[in-house]
Motif scaffolding. Structure first.
Motif, PDB file in Angstrom:
ATOM      1  N   LEU A1112      33.537  70.007  32.250  1.00 22.43           N
ATOM      2  CA  LEU A1112      33.422  70.740  31.019  1.00 22.43           C
ATOM      3  C   LEU A1112      35.003  71.146  30.601  1.00 22.43           C
ATOM      4  O   LEU A1112      35.544  71.529  31.703  1.00 22.43           O
ATOM      5  CB  LEU A1112      32.669  71.983  31.298  1.00 22.43           C
ATOM      6  N   TRP A1113      34.939  70.859  29.533  1.00 23.52           N
ATOM      7  CA  TRP A1113      36.586  70.895  28.883  1.00 23.52           C
ATOM      8  C   TRP A1113      36.622  71.960  27.920  1.00 23.52           C
ATOM      9  O   TRP A1113      35.702  71.779  26.931  1.00 23.52           O
ATOM     10  CB  TRP A1113      36.850  69.499  28.210  1.00 23.52           C
ATOM     11  N   ASP A1114      37.415  72.842  27.924  1.00 20.16           N
ATOM     12  CA  ASP A1114      37.831  73.908  26.914  1.00 20.16           C
ATOM     13  C   ASP A1114      38.881  73.215  25.881  1.00 20.16           C
ATOM     14  O   ASP A1114      39.879  73.001  26.365  1.00 20.16           O
ATOM     15  CB  ASP A1114      38.354  75.051  27.681  1.00 20.16           C
ATOM     16  N   LEU A1115      38.330  73.218  24.539  1.00 23.53           N
ATOM     17  CA  LEU A1115      39.184  72.309  23.893  1.00 23.53           C
ATOM     18  C   LEU A1115      40.074  73.065  23.065  1.00 23.53           C
ATOM     19  O   LEU A1115      40.535  72.713  21.693  1.00 23.53           O
ATOM     20  CB  LEU A1115      38.036  71.662  22.780  1.00 23.53           C
ATOM     21  N   GLN A1116      40.191  74.574  23.161  1.00 22.77           N
ATOM     22  CA  GLN A1116      41.074  75.437  22.418  1.00 22.77           C
ATOM     23  C   GLN A1116      42.676  74.982  23.126  1.00 22.77           C
ATOM     24  O   GLN A1116      42.981  75.272  24.411  1.00 22.77           O
ATOM     25  CB  GLN A1116      40.886  76.760  22.503  1.00 22.77           C
ATOM     26  N   ILE A1117      43.585  74.544  22.224  1.00 18.99           N
ATOM     27  CA  ILE A1117      44.827  74.339  22.573  1.00 18.99           C
ATOM     28  C   ILE A1117      46.008  75.129  21.817  1.00 18.99           C
ATOM     29  O   ILE A1117      46.108  75.375  20.886  1.00 18.99           O
ATOM     30  CB  ILE A1117      45.139  72.963  22.309  1.00 18.99           C
ATOM     31  N   LYS A1118      46.868  75.884  22.986  1.00 23.32           N
ATOM     32  CA  LYS A1118      47.666  76.346  22.334  1.00 23.32           C
ATOM     33  C   LYS A1118      48.723  76.537  23.423  1.00 23.32           C
ATOM     34  O   LYS A1118      49.067  77.659  24.152  1.00 23.32           O
ATOM     35  CB  LYS A1118      47.541  77.895  21.855  1.00 23.32           C
ATOM     36  N   PRO A1119      49.723  75.487  23.623  1.00 13.98           N
ATOM     37  CA  PRO A1119      50.723  75.594  24.887  1.00 13.98           C
ATOM     38  C   PRO A1119      51.736  76.246  24.611  1.00 13.98           C
ATOM     39  O   PRO A1119      52.225  76.757  25.635  1.00 13.98           O
ATOM     40  CB  PRO A1119      50.871  74.114  25.040  1.00 13.98           C
ATOM     41  N   GLN A1120      52.343  76.348  23.508  1.00 13.93           N
ATOM     42  CA  GLN A1120      53.680  77.270  23.322  1.00 13.93           C
ATOM     43  C   GLN A1120      53.358  78.605  23.412  1.00 13.93           C
ATOM     44  O   GLN A1120      52.646  79.232  22.813  1.00 13.93           O
ATOM     45  CB  GLN A1120      54.283  76.740  22.018  1.00 13.93           C
ATOM     46  N   LYS A1121      54.229  79.239  24.279  1.00 14.05           N
ATOM     47  CA  LYS A1121      53.864  80.786  24.615  1.00 14.05           C
ATOM     48  C   LYS A1121      54.993  81.641  23.452  1.00 14.05           C
ATOM     49  O   LYS A1121      54.260  82.394  22.804  1.00 14.05           O
ATOM     50  CB  LYS A1121      54.382  81.095  25.977  1.00 14.05           C
ATOM     51  N   VAL A1122      55.990  81.272  23.336  1.00 12.18           N
ATOM     52  CA  VAL A1122      57.002  82.180  22.479  1.00 12.18           C
ATOM     53  C   VAL A1122      58.060  81.397  22.158  1.00 12.18           C
ATOM     54  O   VAL A1122      58.621  80.395  22.910  1.00 12.18           O
ATOM     55  CB  VAL A1122      57.202  83.470  23.179  1.00 12.18           C
ATOM     56  N   LYS A1123      58.735  81.691  20.901  1.00 16.72           N
ATOM     57  CA  LYS A1123      59.995  81.130  20.465  1.00 16.72           C
ATOM     58  C   LYS A1123      61.063  82.180  20.522  1.00 16.72           C
ATOM     59  O   LYS A1123      60.805  83.196  19.895  1.00 16.72           O
ATOM     60  CB  LYS A1123      59.826  80.324  19.236  1.00 16.72           C
ATOM     61  N   LEU A1124      62.135  81.837  21.068  1.00 17.49           N
ATOM     62  CA  LEU A1124      63.121  83.079  20.589  1.00 17.49           C
ATOM     63  C   LEU A1124      64.547  82.427  19.813  1.00 17.49           C
ATOM     64  O   LEU A1124      64.758  81.345  19.933  1.00 17.49           O
ATOM     65  CB  LEU A1124      63.951  82.765  22.285  1.00 17.49           C
ATOM     66  N   TYR A1125      64.631  83.148  18.884  1.00 20.50           N
ATOM     67  CA  TYR A1125      65.629  83.103  17.800  1.00 20.50           C
ATOM     68  C   TYR A1125      66.702  83.883  18.021  1.00 20.50           C
ATOM     69  O   TYR A1125      66.752  84.814  18.491  1.00 20.50           O
ATOM     70  CB  TYR A1125      65.020  83.203  16.427  1.00 20.50           C
ATOM     71  N   GLY A1126      68.092  83.257  17.845  1.00 22.90           N
ATOM     72  CA  GLY A1126      69.448  83.993  17.863  1.00 22.90           C
ATOM     73  C   GLY A1126      70.453  83.078  17.612  1.00 22.90           C
ATOM     74  O   GLY A1126      71.450  83.525  16.963  1.00 22.90           O
ATOM     75  N   HIS A1127      70.448  81.993  18.193  1.00 22.34           N
ATOM     76  CA  HIS A1127      71.527  81.082  17.972  1.00 22.34           C
ATOM     77  C   HIS A1127      71.467  80.468  16.718  1.00 22.34           C
ATOM     78  O   HIS A1127      70.460  80.246  16.006  1.00 22.34           O
ATOM     79  CB  HIS A1127      71.680  79.982  18.994  1.00 22.34           C
ATOM     80  N   SER A1128      72.673  80.335  16.130  1.00 28.50           N
ATOM     81  CA  SER A1128      72.945  79.870  14.696  1.00 28.50           C
ATOM     82  C   SER A1128      73.259  78.412  14.855  1.00 28.50           C
ATOM     83  O   SER A1128      73.497  77.975  13.633  1.00 28.50           O
ATOM     84  CB  SER A1128      73.891  80.446  13.961  1.00 28.50           C
ATOM     85  N   ASN A1129      73.279  77.432  15.944  1.00 27.95           N
ATOM     86  CA  ASN A1129      73.400  76.234  15.945  1.00 27.95           C
ATOM     87  C   ASN A1129      72.579  75.662  17.214  1.00 27.95           C
ATOM     88  O   ASN A1129      71.834  76.596  17.939  1.00 27.95           O
ATOM     89  CB  ASN A1129      75.013  76.185  16.008  1.00 27.95           C
ATOM     90  N   TYR A1130      72.812  74.330  17.495  1.00 27.32           N
ATOM     91  CA  TYR A1130      72.205  73.813  18.507  1.00 27.32           C
ATOM     92  C   TYR A1130      72.156  74.566  19.848  1.00 27.32           C
ATOM     93  O   TYR A1130      73.237  75.134  20.361  1.00 27.32           O
ATOM     94  CB  TYR A1130      72.379  72.412  18.781  1.00 27.32           C
TER      95      TYR A1130
END
Length: 1496
Positions: A1112-1130
């Motif tokens: 049985l496969w659960d088809l709800q997909i959301k792998p990314q947990k959180v994104k951190l912003y702060g840097h102004s370049n790579y």
């Protein structure tokens, strides 16, 4: 004699007789033996009549075999039976049936036999047959036992097998893998079960006696290396000190942790009990000694005086004096009572590693960093002797142990046995035994008198830092990485949907810590809920009309509520009391919102005004004017400077909070704007209205994206990372959008009425929704692709069918059984036995009460789903039944058979209504039209026929094609019929006229499966190597999906958006049915996937396979947990702190940033570099951070203060990479000047330059023991350096372009390298040979990192993807897509649950990979221990379906029993000890009573 061991080839020759026997015969023989209750196997088989009976049974197993072929096959079957009888007779009298082949004396013979038979599958099947014969014939028990031993030694896959009632004796099954096996009724006598994997197995009514098992006990609780252990004088308690700082007290008898004592701020190197056991002393890297009250676990005193880390503490025998040895080269003696220093031994010259009092307290022995052992007179403070070997009982870096005569100072014995440094030695209390712990992960036990090694204990996955005897001398404790182990010296063995409101739920809101959810309802109440348990914490009453909006203040101390009673109320969350009422609005309050600093509250009302309130005083601050219409929704920007409002005048307004001025009017909706929400970065506003959601750019006021909706949008909410927008609407669904593109990501089904409010938890993992159906729902947005695997069938799974309500799943297959499963619990609820041959087809009646089954035994059976009992057996067909279907009203059952006929049955009377004749060959498929008046049939005679169900007359025959009809299906409206044919075409027919509407040509071989989409506009067809999607109106091909193998089954999801494909490549593929593009690939099955089926709600996919399993496969997909912003370049580089609490990042913006992992907040910004910061590395103790930069410098930073400690500058060009050795003493850097440089971490002095690379050094990595350094360069080479000699050890060539990243596996045996040539290479560190090449990235790979257990490798590159690889198999496990640009850096958290990635889109992403890695763990022996698991609950949930036998580096595996079920059994070791307590500690379930057994 014939069976003698002297004739080594004889046994191999005997087995060679069955190498060509048909393996199906074994199953038939066993079935007959059980059916006829045979006890003498050989005697039964020797009877001629029995042989004839057996032959007939075997020939019946062959499907549709024509008579002439049966006649040809008969001599073969007869010869096979003869060979089996002959072999059994020989084995009965052979030593193979008399002696233990697992014994040391027979080891060579067993290995020879294994080498001869290991590659012959039929002999292996025969060995499994012999194992099962032990349940029938007791005269063959030792033969079957030795067979099982050989199977284990050959690592044959014995998982998911039925071993009921087997009898095994006198053998070793060390490391046997019996995952999910049925061992009920089995009897084991004198069997070694060490390291056996019994996860998920059933052990009912077993008798296992005289068992052997290596491990006695293991104490888990530390999260890092255990540096010291000590028994209390009475032997009831054990104390342990670790790198993770707290000191743990353990109840030795139960293995339970009694207390954790916090007082030290750094590593705890040493612990010691006083002689009365009432006091415990500890020494730490924080330079202090702590004195603890053992009874209360309270700190009594802290002794300060040492200038560096305290490595060792020891009480004198009378408990009055405490000795401490330090890195500062001094020993202090302390008065325990007064806590004062009474003496100091200094000028020793070397760091003190260990101190120990003699039993009479007059002599103090200590050993130092240079290897000396010295004896001091405690009274005089004078040195009595210097022992120039290693220690009184001394351990050395050369792996040897020396014993010294204290009086003469002469060495009188030296013990060799360890293969690496000896970290700890300890005498037993009577002085006869010596224990030693080593970096080689083993503990050795020595006889002091003879010098002989008495025992070797292996169980730690890392170095053994400390050993200690119990006072009675019967038990030994050892401390290693994260774990403590206890050894028995006698035996050598190691001992939520939330309901509560009575009316519509209008608003929900999470507290800032995510632990509490508030809900407001039209029942006038506010309720607080515990998110973890789903239980109500409080009910807040006071409003006299419906509550429309609730919001927590940023600190979660205040809750604001707005009501249709025109009032706003402020509530104290802790006391649950009302703090204030805010009056001013002349009509109902529709929305309330706190400013980010919590000082201001905004409210929107039906009186067409927005008001701002001072939260502290409750006074109105201002009123915002300049618009018409009610303010349905208001939202502050993250910086609190702007306010957005959604109004009934179709406009969205942006306001300046400080001045109250209107900044913008956003015009785009054609009706009232019901909900507004700022993105976390404050740059975007989402607004929801009638049939649309708009995304606005705040700076320009321009519309960014538009998402049309069928109904009114009532609520919008951004996820914390800003990537997802959740929408609640009047269509009863929740929609998840990609906020950057406006594209739909998911649709959440569950509510039965309007969804009024949606809200993300602070970590983005949970979404809460409130609805007019009076319920609140919590949605888990984490990825869990595979839900569960269902085991039970012992042969191929042929067909699956969900019940109409989706609560039950039925399965059938080649094992002749039908099984019913409860979808919610994933448990088998019934096994329906009755058929005597393969069950080919299943169908639930529309009301779900009856299940019909068709079988190759020529019968159809009706089953009562509730009771599992057979209701009727429908006989009439004279050949196998291939297909059964209920009519829509459940009154008629149609069956199609290989006897060329179709029969209609009256379900109520169980009588045959009609026989439909016309086909000239077997019927492969039958299908009712949606109205039940017409039946379609497809046949091997290459025709389709439509039948009048009422009269049984043929309505028409559909002609115009060639080839067998493998599949027929009606369109949802019943007007069209689709069929898949052997002539490579898919045909569409007009049901009313019988005319062919279309021939869909595209396949290059037979079409095996067809399926209409739910709207009837699309047909999917599967064939050899491809799946095609067809537009029914135009007949044109809409999409084409290439496949590498035959497609066996296709199925649309209920919403029509997804097409599932089962095929012969063992995978399930999910396609976007609109575009034909691949959405996902589900790994798990190990054989052909025959059938796929969506549950009615589309949330779960079931699959049946030739590997005998259903998944049985659960088809709800959301792998990314959180994104951190702060840097102004790579973002160039990432590094987790050793304890996993902090994450450091650096990049092209010249800055270094520190983030708190738990809160995802930036805690510090370190400035100083004048160019790109290219690389980061934490010191092992986590106090220092090293950085390398394109400004040619390396800097050391104090993590606590954020201040710069040191600056190194010597490179002549950019510094590209830095690394710190495991002991924290050496820093290494690589640069664009082609050199590698070694630095002293303390002084900043350059120790060495390593030259060899001819171009830029891109990456360096220390081996886990810091003996080797790996480097990768733009010169396409990898080099391994010996750190001690500073010489190049080996050069690895293999890449065709720049080597951008190198990384050692945690055990140091494998090196991974990533290159711009798009490949990853795994290298054997010892030999320098390539182990594997991993290909998959479509562009250059920039970073690689091993998981903490070494089983998974993560890679990131220029193609924007992150890929997870199985290190053992070299196969890709998963692909994480979510970065918008290059992935420059990746790093696993120390616990392995999170993967951090840094991108050229200036962001850091944190991915929750725990479930992904659990899903893809390879079912093979792993050369690792799972000691790193901290939470027993998570271990149980994560490993209950684990098929991994945990095998330590020492080759001594651990017993595994997660999810094992035991009932009414005996499990006793050879000492008479009941092992149930040990089994329970391993996670098994002991079922005590019959009701409990039934429930489980």
């Amino acid at each position: 004699m014939q069976g003698s061991f002297s004739k080594k080839e004889a046994l191999a020759d005997i087995f060679d007789q069955v190498k060509d026997v048909d393996i199906q015969i074994f199953g038939v023989i066993l079935e007959i033996f059980r059916k006829e209750k045979v006890q003498d196997c050989i005697g039964y088989l020797s009877d001629t009549m029995n042989q004839r009976h057996l032959e007939s049974q075997i020939l019946q197993q062959v499907e549709n075999l024509k008579q002439r072929y049966k006649e040809q096959k008969l001599p073969v079957v007869r010869n096979d039976i003869k060979q089996i009888i002959d072999v059994l007779k020989k084995l009965k009298d052979h030593d193979f049936n008399k002696k233990d082949f697992s014994s040391e004396e027979n080891e060579e013979l067993a290995l020879t036999l294994i080498n001869n038979i290991k590659d012959n599958r039929r002999i292996i099947e025969f060995l499994q047959f012999l194992v099962r014969l032990t349940s029938i014939d007791e005269k063959l028990v030792q033969c079957g036992s030795n067979s099982l031993y050989l199977l284990v030694k050959m690592k044959v896959d014995n998982r998911n097998q039925n071993f009921e009632n087997i009898r095994i004796k006198n053998t070793s099954l060390v490391g046997a893998n019996f995952v999910n096996c049925n061992l009920s009724g089995s009897e084991f006598q004198n069997v070694d079960i060490s390291g056996m994997n019994l996860n998920g197995a059933e052990l009912f009514n077993c008798k296992w006696k005289n068992l052997k098992i290596h491990e006695l006990n293991k104490l888990d609780g530390h999260t890092w290396s255990v540096l010291s252990v000590c028994f209390s004088p009475d032997g009831t308690m054990l104390a342990s000190g670790s790198r993770d700082q707290p000191i743990c007290l353990w109840d030795f008898r139960t293995g339970q942790q009694k207390a954790q004592m916090y007082g030290h701020s750094k590593y705890v190197y040493s612990v010691c009990f006083s002689s009365d056991g009432a006091t415990l002393a500890s020494g730490s890297a924080d330079k202090s000694i702590c004195i603890w009250d053992v009874k209360t676990s309270q700190l009594k005193a802290k002794l300060l005086g040492h200038a560096w880390a305290v490595y060792s503490v020891c009480f004198s025998s009378d408990g009055t004096t405490l000795a401490s040895g330090s890195y500062d080269s001094s020993i202090h003696l302390w008065d325990v009572k007064t806590r004062k220093k009474i003496a100091k031994l200094q000028n020793i010259g070397y760091q003190i590693k260990s101190v120990c009092f003699s039993p009479d307290g007059t002599i103090l022995a200590f050993c130092s960093h240079n290897g000396d052992i010295r004896l001091w007179n405690v009274k005089t403070g004078q040195q009595k002797a210097k022992l120039d070997g290693n220690t009184l009982a001394s351990g050395s870096q050369d792996g040897s142990i020396s014993l010294w005569n204290v009086k003469t100072s002469n060495e009188w014995a030296i013990f060799y046995g360890h293969h690496n440094e000896v970290y700890s030695v300890c005498f037993s209390h009577d002085g006869t035994l010596l224990a030693s712990g080593s970096k080689d992960k083993s503990i050795l036990l020595w006889d002091v008198k003879t010098g002989e090694q008495k025992g070797k204990f292996v169980g730690h996955a890392w170095s053994v830092y400390s050993v200690c005897f119990s006072p009675d001398g019967y038990t030994l404790a050892s401390g290693g990485h994260n774990s403590i182990r206890i050894w028995d010296l006698k035996t050598g063995q190691k001992q939520n949907e939330v309901d509560g409101h009575s009316l519509f739920v209008s608003s929900v809101c999470f507290s800032s810590d995510g632990a509490t959810l508030a809900s407001g309802s039209y029942d006038n109440s506010i309720r607080l809920w515990d998110v973890k348990t789903g239980k109500q914490k409080a009910k807040l009453d006071g409003h006299v009309n419906g509550v429309r909006s609730v919001k927590f203040s940023p600190d979660s101390n205040i809750l604001a509520s707005g009501s249709l009673d025109n009032s706003i109320r402020l509530w104290d969350v802790k006391t649950r009391k009302e703090k204030a009422q805010l009056h001013g609005h002349s009509s109902g309050i529709l929305s309330v919102c706190f400013s980010p600093d919590g000082t201001t509250l905004a409210s929107g009302s039906l009186d067409c005004s927005i008001r701002m309130w001072n939260v502290k005083t409750g006074q109105q601050k201002c009123k915002l004017n300049g618009y018409y219409g009610c303010a349905y929704s208001i939202s502050f920007s993250p910086d609190g400077k702007k306010l957005a409002s959604g109004n009934s005048d179709r406009l969205t307004f942006i306001w300046d909070v400080r001045t109250g001025q209107q900044l913008a009017q956003l015009n785009g909706h054609d009706d009232w704007v019901s909900s507004v929400c700022f993105s976390p970065d404050g740059n975007t506003v989402a607004s929801g209205g009638r049939c649309a959601v708009l995304l606005w750019d705040i700076k320009t006021g321009q519309q960014q994206a538009y998402f049309s909706h069928r109904r009114y949008v009532l609520s919008v909410c951004f996820s914390p990372n800003g990537n997802t927008l959740a929408i609640g609407a009047q269509d009863n669904y929740i929609h998840l959008l990609d906020s950057r593109t406006g594209k739909k990501k998911a649709k959440l089904y569950g509510h039965s009425n309007f969804v009024n409010s949606v809200c993300f938890s602070p970590d983005g993992a949970t979404l809460a929704s409130g609805s007019d159906d009076n319920s609140i729902r919590l949605w888990d947005l984490q990825i869990k692709p595979q839900k569960v695997k269902l085991y039970g069938h012992s042969n191929y799974v042929q067909s699956l069918c969900y019940s109409p309500d989706g609560t039950a799943l039925a399965s059938c297959g080649w094992d002749k059984s039908i099984r019913l499963w409860q979808v919610k619990t994933k448990q088998q609820t019934a096994k329906l036995d009755g058929h005597s041959n393969t069950v080919s087809s299943l169908c639930f009646s529309p009301d779900g009460t009856t299940l019909a089954s068709g079988s190759y035994d020529n019968s159809i059976r009706l089953w009562d789903v509730k009771t599992g009992k057979q209701k009727a057996k429908l006989d009439g067909h004279v050949n196998g039944v291939r297909s059964v279907k209920f009519s829509p009203d459940s009154n008629i059952l149609a069956s199609g058979s290989l006897d060329n006929s179709i029969r209609l049955w009256d379900v109520k009377t169980r009588k045959e209504k009609a026989q439909l004749h016309g086909h000239s060959s077997g019927i492969l498929s039958v299908c009712f039209s949606p109205d039940g008046t017409t039946l379609a049939s497809g046949s091997q005679d290459c025709s389709i026929r439509l039948w009048n169900v009422k009269t049984g007359q043929l309505k028409c025959k559909l002609d115009g094609y060639y080839g067998c009809v493998y599949s027929v299906i009606f369109s949802p409206d019943g007007k069209k019929l689709a069929c898949g044919n052997g002539d490579r075409l898919t045909y569409i027919w007009d049901v009313r006229t019988g005319q062919q509407l279309a021939q869909l040509k595209g396949h290059d071989d037979w079409v095996s499966s067809v399926c209409f989409s739910p709207d009837g506009n699309t047909v999917a067809s599967g064939g050899r190597g491809d799946v095609l999607l067809w537009d029914i109106k135009t007949g044109q091909q809409r999409a084409h999906f290439d496949h590498t193998r035959y497609v066996l089954s296709v199925c649309f999801s209920p919403d029509g958006n997804t097409l599932a494909i089962g095929a012969q490549d063992n995978y399930i593929h999910l396609l976007d049915s609109r575009t034909g593009k691949k959405k996902a690939k589900l790994y798990g099955h190990s054989n052909f996937v025959n059938s796929v089926c969506f549950s009615p709600d589309g949330a779960t996919l079931a699959s049946g396979s030739d590997d005998n399993s259903i998944r049985l496969w659960d088809l709800q997909i959301k792998p990314q947990k959180v994104k951190l912003y702060g840097h102004s370049n790579y973002v160039q580089s990432l590094c987790y702190s050793p304890d996993g609490t902090a994450l450091a990042s650096c990049g092209w913006d010249k800055s270094i940033r520190l983030w708190q992992v738990k809160t995802k907040q930036q805690t510090a910004k370190l400035d100083g570099h004048s160019n790109t910061v290219s690389s980061l590395c934490f010191s092992p103790d986590g106090t220092t951070l090293a950085s390398g930069s394109y400004d040619n410098s390396i800097r050391l930073w104090d993590v606590k203060t954020g201040k710069q400690k040191l600056k190194f500058q010597s490179h002549q060009n950019l510094v590209s990479t830095v690394g710190i050795s495991f002991d924290g003493s050496i820093l290494v850097s690589g640069g664009f000047d082609n050199s590698i440089r070694c630095w002293d971490m303390k002084t900043g002095q350059q120790l060495a330059k390593l030259y060899g690379h001819t171009s830029n050094v891109m990456s360096i990595c220390f081996s886990p023991d810091s003996i080797l350094l790996a480097s990768g360069s733009k010169d396409k080479s990898i080099r391994l350096w010996d750190i001690k000699s500073r010489q190049q050890k080996i050069k690895l060539d293999g890449h065709l372009n720049f080597v951008n990243s190198v990384c050692f596996s945690p055990d140091g045996t494998t090196l991974a390298s990533a290159s711009s040539d798009k490949s990853i290479i795994l290298w054997n560190v010892e030999t320098g040979q390539q182990k594997a090449q991993l290909d998959g990235h479509t562009s250059g790979i920039l970073s690689v990192c091993f998981s903490h257990n070494g089983t998974t490798l993560a890679s990131g590159g220029e193609d924007g993807s992150i890929r997870l690889w199985d290190v053992k198999t070299g196969k890709q496990q998963a692909q994480l897509d979510g970065q918008n640009n290059w992935v420059l850096s990746i790093c696993f958290s120390p616990d392995g649950t999170t993967l951090a990635s840094g991108s050229s889109d200036n962001s850091i992403s944190l991915w929750d990979v725990k479930d992904i890695l659990n899903q893809y763990q390879s079912p093979l022996l792993q050369n690792r221990s799972f000691d790193f698991q901290e939470d027993c609950g998570s271990i149980q949930s994560n490993l209950v379906n684990s098929q991994i036998t945990i095998l330590l580096i020492s080759q001594q595996p651990l017993l595994q029993m997660q999810g094992t079920k035991i009932h009414n059994g005996e499990f006793v070791n050879y000492q008479g000890l009941d092992l149930l307590q040990l089994f329970q500690s391993k996670g098994c379930c002991i079922l005590q009573s019959q009701p409990e057994l039934q429930q489980k």
